[in-house]
Design a protein around this motif. Structure first.
Motif, PDB file in Angstrom:
ATOM      1  N   TYR A 198      45.070  45.254  24.636  1.00  0.00           N
ATOM      2  CA  TYR A 198      44.529  44.093  25.334  1.00  0.00           C
ATOM      3  C   TYR A 198      43.963  44.540  26.684  1.00  0.00           C
ATOM      4  N   ARG A 199      42.869  43.894  27.060  1.00  0.00           N
ATOM      5  CA  ARG A 199      42.274  44.095  28.379  1.00  0.00           C
ATOM      6  C   ARG A 199      42.791  42.970  29.278  1.00  0.00           C
ATOM      7  N   ILE A 200      43.435  43.336  30.376  1.00  0.00           N
ATOM      8  CA  ILE A 200      43.957  42.353  31.331  1.00  0.00           C
ATOM      9  C   ILE A 200      43.148  42.463  32.614  1.00  0.00           C
ATOM     10  N   ARG A 201      42.623  41.327  33.074  1.00  0.00           N
ATOM     11  CA  ARG A 201      41.805  41.312  34.290  1.00  0.00           C
ATOM     12  C   ARG A 201      42.333  40.246  35.236  1.00  0.00           C
ATOM     13  N   ILE A 232      42.857  46.489  33.500  1.00  0.00           N
ATOM     14  CA  ILE A 232      43.401  47.611  32.739  1.00  0.00           C
ATOM     15  C   ILE A 232      43.321  47.319  31.246  1.00  0.00           C
ATOM     16  N   ILE A 233      43.384  48.378  30.462  1.00  0.00           N
ATOM     17  CA  ILE A 233      43.573  48.277  29.014  1.00  0.00           C
ATOM     18  C   ILE A 233      45.004  48.708  28.732  1.00  0.00           C
ATOM     19  N   HIS A 234      45.749  47.847  28.078  1.00  0.00           N
ATOM     20  CA  HIS A 234      47.197  48.035  27.941  1.00  0.00           C
ATOM     21  C   HIS A 234      47.601  47.802  26.494  1.00  0.00           C
ATOM     22  N   PHE A 235      48.430  48.696  25.967  1.00  0.00           N
ATOM     23  CA  PHE A 235      48.951  48.559  24.607  1.00  0.00           C
ATOM     24  C   PHE A 235      50.256  47.778  24.669  1.00  0.00           C
ATOM     25  N   PHE A 236      50.296  46.623  23.992  1.00  0.00           N
ATOM     26  CA  PHE A 236      51.485  45.766  24.012  1.00  0.00           C
ATOM     27  C   PHE A 236      52.498  46.277  22.987  1.00  0.00           C
ATOM     28  N   THR A 237      53.668  46.649  23.457  1.00  0.00           N
ATOM     29  CA  THR A 237      54.741  47.076  22.548  1.00  0.00           C
ATOM     30  C   THR A 237      55.671  45.928  22.196  1.00  0.00           C
ATOM     31  N   VAL A 282      42.941  36.859  33.075  1.00  0.00           N
ATOM     32  CA  VAL A 282      42.458  36.745  31.696  1.00  0.00           C
ATOM     33  C   VAL A 282      42.987  37.903  30.874  1.00  0.00           C
ATOM     34  N   LEU A 283      43.149  37.651  29.581  1.00  0.00           N
ATOM     35  CA  LEU A 283      43.565  38.662  28.622  1.00  0.00           C
ATOM     36  C   LEU A 283      42.595  38.644  27.454  1.00  0.00           C
ATOM     37  N   ARG A 284      42.153  39.814  27.027  1.00  0.00           N
ATOM     38  CA  ARG A 284      41.184  39.937  25.948  1.00  0.00           C
ATOM     39  C   ARG A 284      41.666  40.954  24.918  1.00  0.00           C
ATOM     40  N   PHE A 285      41.641  40.574  23.664  1.00  0.00           N
ATOM     41  CA  PHE A 285      41.947  41.493  22.574  1.00  0.00           C
ATOM     42  C   PHE A 285      40.891  42.599  22.552  1.00  0.00           C
ATOM     43  N   SER A 286      41.333  43.869  22.548  1.00  0.00           N
ATOM     44  CA  SER A 286      40.401  45.008  22.620  1.00  0.00           C
ATOM     45  C   SER A 286      40.926  46.146  21.766  1.00  0.00           C
ATOM     46  N   ALA A 326      48.373  53.323  30.661  1.00  0.00           N
ATOM     47  CA  ALA A 326      47.308  52.349  30.470  1.00  0.00           C
ATOM     48  C   ALA A 326      46.025  52.959  31.011  1.00  0.00           C
ATOM     49  N   LEU A 327      44.900  52.305  30.752  1.00  0.00           N
ATOM     50  CA  LEU A 327      43.618  52.741  31.296  1.00  0.00           C
ATOM     51  C   LEU A 327      43.173  51.735  32.349  1.00  0.00           C
ATOM     52  N   LYS A 328      42.996  52.220  33.544  1.00  0.00           N
ATOM     53  CA  LYS A 328      42.569  51.380  34.663  1.00  0.00           C
ATOM     54  C   LYS A 328      41.053  51.407  34.754  1.00  0.00           C
ATOM     55  N   TYR A 329      40.443  50.239  34.590  1.00  0.00           N
ATOM     56  CA  TYR A 329      38.990  50.123  34.540  1.00  0.00           C
ATOM     57  C   TYR A 329      38.358  50.542  35.864  1.00  0.00           C
ATOM     58  N   ILE A 330      37.377  51.435  35.780  1.00  0.00           N
ATOM     59  CA  ILE A 330      36.587  51.795  36.952  1.00  0.00           C
ATOM     60  C   ILE A 330      35.201  51.173  36.847  1.00  0.00           C
ATOM     61  N   MET A 331      34.473  51.488  35.758  1.00  0.00           N
ATOM     62  CA  MET A 331      33.150  50.890  35.605  1.00  0.00           C
ATOM     63  C   MET A 331      32.613  51.117  34.196  1.00  0.00           C
TER      64      MET A 331
END
Length: 910
Positions: A130-133, A175-180, A202-206, A219-224
């Motif tokens: 999931y992408r969390i913003r 960030i992009i985060h894997f939900f366990t 917001v949360l987005r399925f990714s 997790a992956l922290k969004y830069i651009m």
């Protein structure tokens, strides 16, 4: 394409400086979306898109955003604390971010509690990406014009610090985060620099297979995300992008944009789902050049690690009949040749190669290529370690059920019970090994009603349970006796009835359980309770008289007992209001001390107070018994002060006082036994088990937690006054705990800046200012802590003694630091097994603590934060080394994975 939501992303202070190897420096303006620029946008029709959660923080009602077609919900269903506010009306007029982004017109702030958490439960559940913003716009909502600074956590791990450059600056963190698990938390943590707030979440399925985070602990922290080749400052988001990435339009200098209006072949499966509108544009080198170059310098830590995603598709019609082939060289590692397919999306990423510090890549045409290289889009993310695990699921489920059963509405009972460990839930103590476990729960005077919940029996690691002075009724549950580690159970002051289970009584009688059942009028403390019928037979008068007198006497005793207990409760309540404390520690007789220590057989330590003996309680629990010597220099006063202090402070990083003895001039203190002795012993050259740098960092973090509790967590701050490596004790798992509180002092008032006192401390650790002013304060402990950090780094004692002379460790260290020779500083027994950046950071932290004047030294809370960041650096190195070892043992070169619809995986090899 989408409207304003696609723009800017004046992303957290993440707008980087892009320097291109061609010699140009590019300064890009933030694009603003106009009516013309959103012409290609189509509205979403699925207003209940699975995997989407859109929260407008601070609004009362749900609403449909007409520009994006996304349903935004009020945050009332996701959090039950905080206050709703609107941004300042006087300054919001004509503000671009307020006019364009509806969710920034209001916010929710959290003036109460140190931790406030949003609960996210996506429809698609766990084992998904999931992408969390989160977005933040202060807008001077409180008319104070004081921009706060605070931390944000995802689950139990630190995500980022919210820092806004101005009141009208819009900040995104993503960030992009894997939900366990099916539930995850986003928590705002007050760090003392203003009231936390949030504008939208917001949360987005990714679910892209490219992310590969499931077992990475990160997790992956969004830069651009950059859409290359677009010249009109368009930006794209949902619903062009199913994952709701925000694509910013950029143009490489020394490159030529190309564009197609044709439709792409839709693959059967494309986990990257790069929008067609993004792929329709690309860049290629200017005429005559066969290379594209790119350089990005991080504005953060030089040890930050990144993952880069490259997206490409052939969009020139003439290229169908000619060969376009190129390689990508990323920070010195080159891929195998790549041939983009005509109107078919392809992607490549560096998930097996974490790029550190800078992103530097060159795309070169191969010798046999007829055409120069092209690139349609790139994404890059920072690798964000998530080192901590949530509370054990069985404990977590149990405490959540208890909270729901009794409708406990404490402000700080949000998110994970144990982590972040500062702050954890009030009334709850956890043990921190690999997975946190709840070991103590205090719900005394919490207005609990009903029967004792069976959920308490699921707290299988619980050692102390206090349910006293509530309104609990019904029977005492037999399952409480089955809790394997329960040592203290307090059920006093309730309305329990029936009989006490024999199993509980047996554990209490054997000394395995401290059981308190007082002030339960209807509770029979004998099992079973038999009420026999009165038989009709003659009783002699004398027996009746005697029985009557006995009953009267007992009644008087009971009455006096009740009055005494009520008086004690009143005094307890009064003393609590006055800032005094109640001791819950167990008294021992001197004869018991003799028995526990086996007549003082084994000496395990000695100090100015006397000797410390190894002892064993009835349940075979080992303890340390500190016995005051009649000739002690430290004296009765300090010895008693230590006992009184340890009765009122309780923290996992402070040594626990189990009991005490004060009988006929014999005084002893009984502590938990620390198997691994003290830190000075562990750092000694004679110790063969050399502590690794990671272990030393964890010991420093543990000790900092304990000191931070004394300084900032107690109602009245406490100065230890004798902090040294010999007073840092270690458990079997090397968890550090601060000990020896004989010289500690409470500040007279909460606002007191120092305490005047007689000489205290140990040579080598004493604050230099003390010799001038005679005053000690919290910063005096910070100085001592800095010396301990230097010991951890170097392995040397605070006073370095030789045949010629003795010098202070800082005299030895300072000139070496000035030379920049880190390998001469680090304990040589580590044999180079450490990250240089982590080591330097640890040295810098230590030197900042050991400054000669208190005003130059940081607060221990800041030191703790810096040490955690230092640990993250060391763990990142460990993770990278592990990945490299795995690749070496498998006989494979470093690879970059490629997902191309019509081609096999294309690796990047050395």
């Amino acid at each position: 394409m989408v409207d304003s939501h696609k723009l800017i992303i004046v992303l957290n202070n993440l707008l980087p400086v892009f320097i291109f190897i061609f010699g140009f420096t590019s300064s890009w303006e933030t694009p603003r979306l106009t009516e013309a620029s959103v012409g290609r946008r189509t509205l979403a029709t699925d207003q209940t898109h699975p995997g989407f959660i859109s929260i407008d923080c601070g609004v009362e009602e749900d609403y449909l955003n007409g520009e994006t077609g996304i349903l935004y919900k009020s945050d009332k269903g996701f959090i039950n604390t905080g206050e709703n506010h609107n941004v300042s009306s006087s300054a919001s007029a004509n503000n671009y971010y307020i006019e364009t982004w509806k969710e920034n017109r209001n916010l929710r702030s959290f003036p109460d509690g140190n931790k406030n958490c949003y609960t996210l439960k996506p429809e698609l559940g766990k084992n998904n990406y999931y992408r969390i913003r989160a977005s933040f716009l202060y807008g001077n909502y409180d008319d104070k014009n004081e921009i706060p600074e605070f931390d944000i956590y995802v689950g139990v791990n630190y995500w980022d610090t919210v820092k806004l450059s101005s009141a009208w600056y819009m900040l995104f963190l993503e960030i992009i985060h894997f939900f366990t698990a099916d539930t995850e938390y986003v928590c705002l943590v007050n760090t003392g620099s203003g009231i936390p707030f949030i504008s939208a979440l917001v949360l987005r399925f990714s679910n892209s297979s490219f992310y590969n985070l499931a077992n990475s602990g990160a997790a992956l922290k969004y830069i651009m995300a950059i859409d290359l080749g677009t010249s009109n400052n368009d930006s794209f988001r949902y619903n062009d992008d199913d994952y709701d990435r925000i694509w910013l339009s950029r143009q490489f200098p020394s490159s030529v944009p190309i564009y197609t209006s044709l439709n792409f072949y839709k693959p059967d499966y494309d986990s990257n789902k790069v929008p067609a509108e993004v792929l329709r544009t690309a860049v290629k080198p200017v005429n005559g050049s066969r290379s594209l170059n790119y350089f990005y310098q991080s504005s953060g830590s030089p040890t930050s690690q990144y993952i880069v995603f490259f997206h490409f598709a052939e969009i020139e019609e003439s290229a169908q009949y000619r060969l376009r082939e190129f390689t990508i060289t990323l920070n010195g590692f080159r891929s195998e040749p790549i041939t983009p397919q005509y109107l078919r999306p392809g992607s490549i990423n560096s998930k097996d190669l974490l790029v550190q510090g800078v992103i530097n890549f060159t795309i070169d045409a191969t010798e046999k290529s007829d055409l120069p290289p092209l690139l349609n889009a790139i994404e890059y993310y920072q690798f964000l370690p998530l080192p901590f695990s949530p509370t054990d699921p069985s404990d977590g489920d149990a405490i959540m059920a208890i909270r729901q059963t009794y409708n406990i509405n404490r402000n700080d009972w949000q998110g994970d019970p144990c982590l972040p460990n500062e702050p954890s839930w009030s009334g709850l103590i956890c043990r921190f090994n690999r997975t946190p476990r709840i070991i103590s729960l205090n719900l005394s005077a919490s207005k609990l009603t009903g029967e004792i919940s069976s959920s308490f029996s699921d707290l299988l690691a619980i050692e102390s349970l206090d349910l006293s002075y509530n309104e609990l009724k019904g029977k005492v549950s037999e399952v409480l006796a089955q809790l394997p580690t329960l040592k203290v159970l307090n059920l006093s002051g309730n309305k329990l009835s029936g009989s006490v289970p024999r199993s509980l009584k047996d554990k209490s009688d054997k000394g395995l359980l401290v059981l308190s059942l007082a002030e339960n009028p209807d509770l029979c403390q004998i099992d079973p309770c038999h009420h026999k019928e009165t038989r009709n037979f003659a009783v002699p008068v004398v027996v009746s008289v005697v029985s009557g007198l006995v009953l009267i006497f007992l009644s008087i005793l009971i009455a006096f007992g009740i009055i005494k207990r009520r008086r004690q409760r009143e005094l307890l309540i009064k003393s609590t209001k006055d800032g005094s404390f109640e001791s819950k520690n167990r008294p021992f007789t001197y004869s018991q001390i003799v028995k526990i220590t086996g007549n003082f057989t084994t000496v395990i330590g000695e100090g100015g107070f006397g000797k410390v003996y190894l002892g064993t309680l009835n349940d075979n629990t080992p303890v340390a018994v500190k016995l005051l010597s009649p000739s002690s220099k430290q004296g009765y006063k300090e010895f008693r002060a230590e006992a009184q202090l340890l009765m009122i402070v309780h923290h996992r990083n402070l040594v626990s006082l189990i009991g005490y003895c004060d009988e006929c001039g014999n005084m002893a203190l009984i502590y938990e036994y620390m198997v691994n002795g003290n830190l000075r012993q562990q750092l000694s050259e004679t110790n063969r088990n050399v502590l690794k740098l990671k272990e030393r960092l964890q010991i420093a973090i543990d000790a900092a937690h304990g000191l931070e509790y004394l300084h900032n967590g107690c109602k009245r701050p406490i100065v230890h006054r004798d902090l040294k490596s010999a007073n840092i004790l270690l458990t079997e798992s090397k968890q550090a705990k601060i000990a020896d509180f004989g010289l500690s002092k409470l500040f007279i008032t909460e606002n007191a800046s120092h305490i005047s006192t007689c000489p205290a401390g140990t040579l080598g650790y004493i604050d230099p200012e003390f010799q001038v002013s005679g005053n000690l304060n919290k910063k005096s402990d910070v100085y001592s802590f800095g010396i301990i950090l230097v010991e951890l780094i170097t392995g040397k004692p605070a006073i370095i003694r030789s045949h010629e002379r003795s010098i202070h460790i800082l005299q030895w260290l300072s000139p070496i630091v000035q030379k920049g020779d880190i390998r001469s500083i680090i304990d040589p027994r580590l044999q180079g097994e450490f990250d240089v950046n982590a080591a330097w950071k640890m040295v810098e932290i230590a030197m900042s603590c050991a400054q000669p004047t208190s005003i130059q030294r940081p607060d221990i809370s800041y030191v703790l934060t810096e040490l955690k960041e230092c640990m993250a650096i060391e763990m990142a190195l460990e993770r990278t080394q592990r990945m490299q070892n795995n690749m070496t043992t498998s006989g494979k070169s470093v690879e970059m994975s490629i997902a191309n619809v019509d081609s096999d995986m294309v690796p990047i090899a050395r």
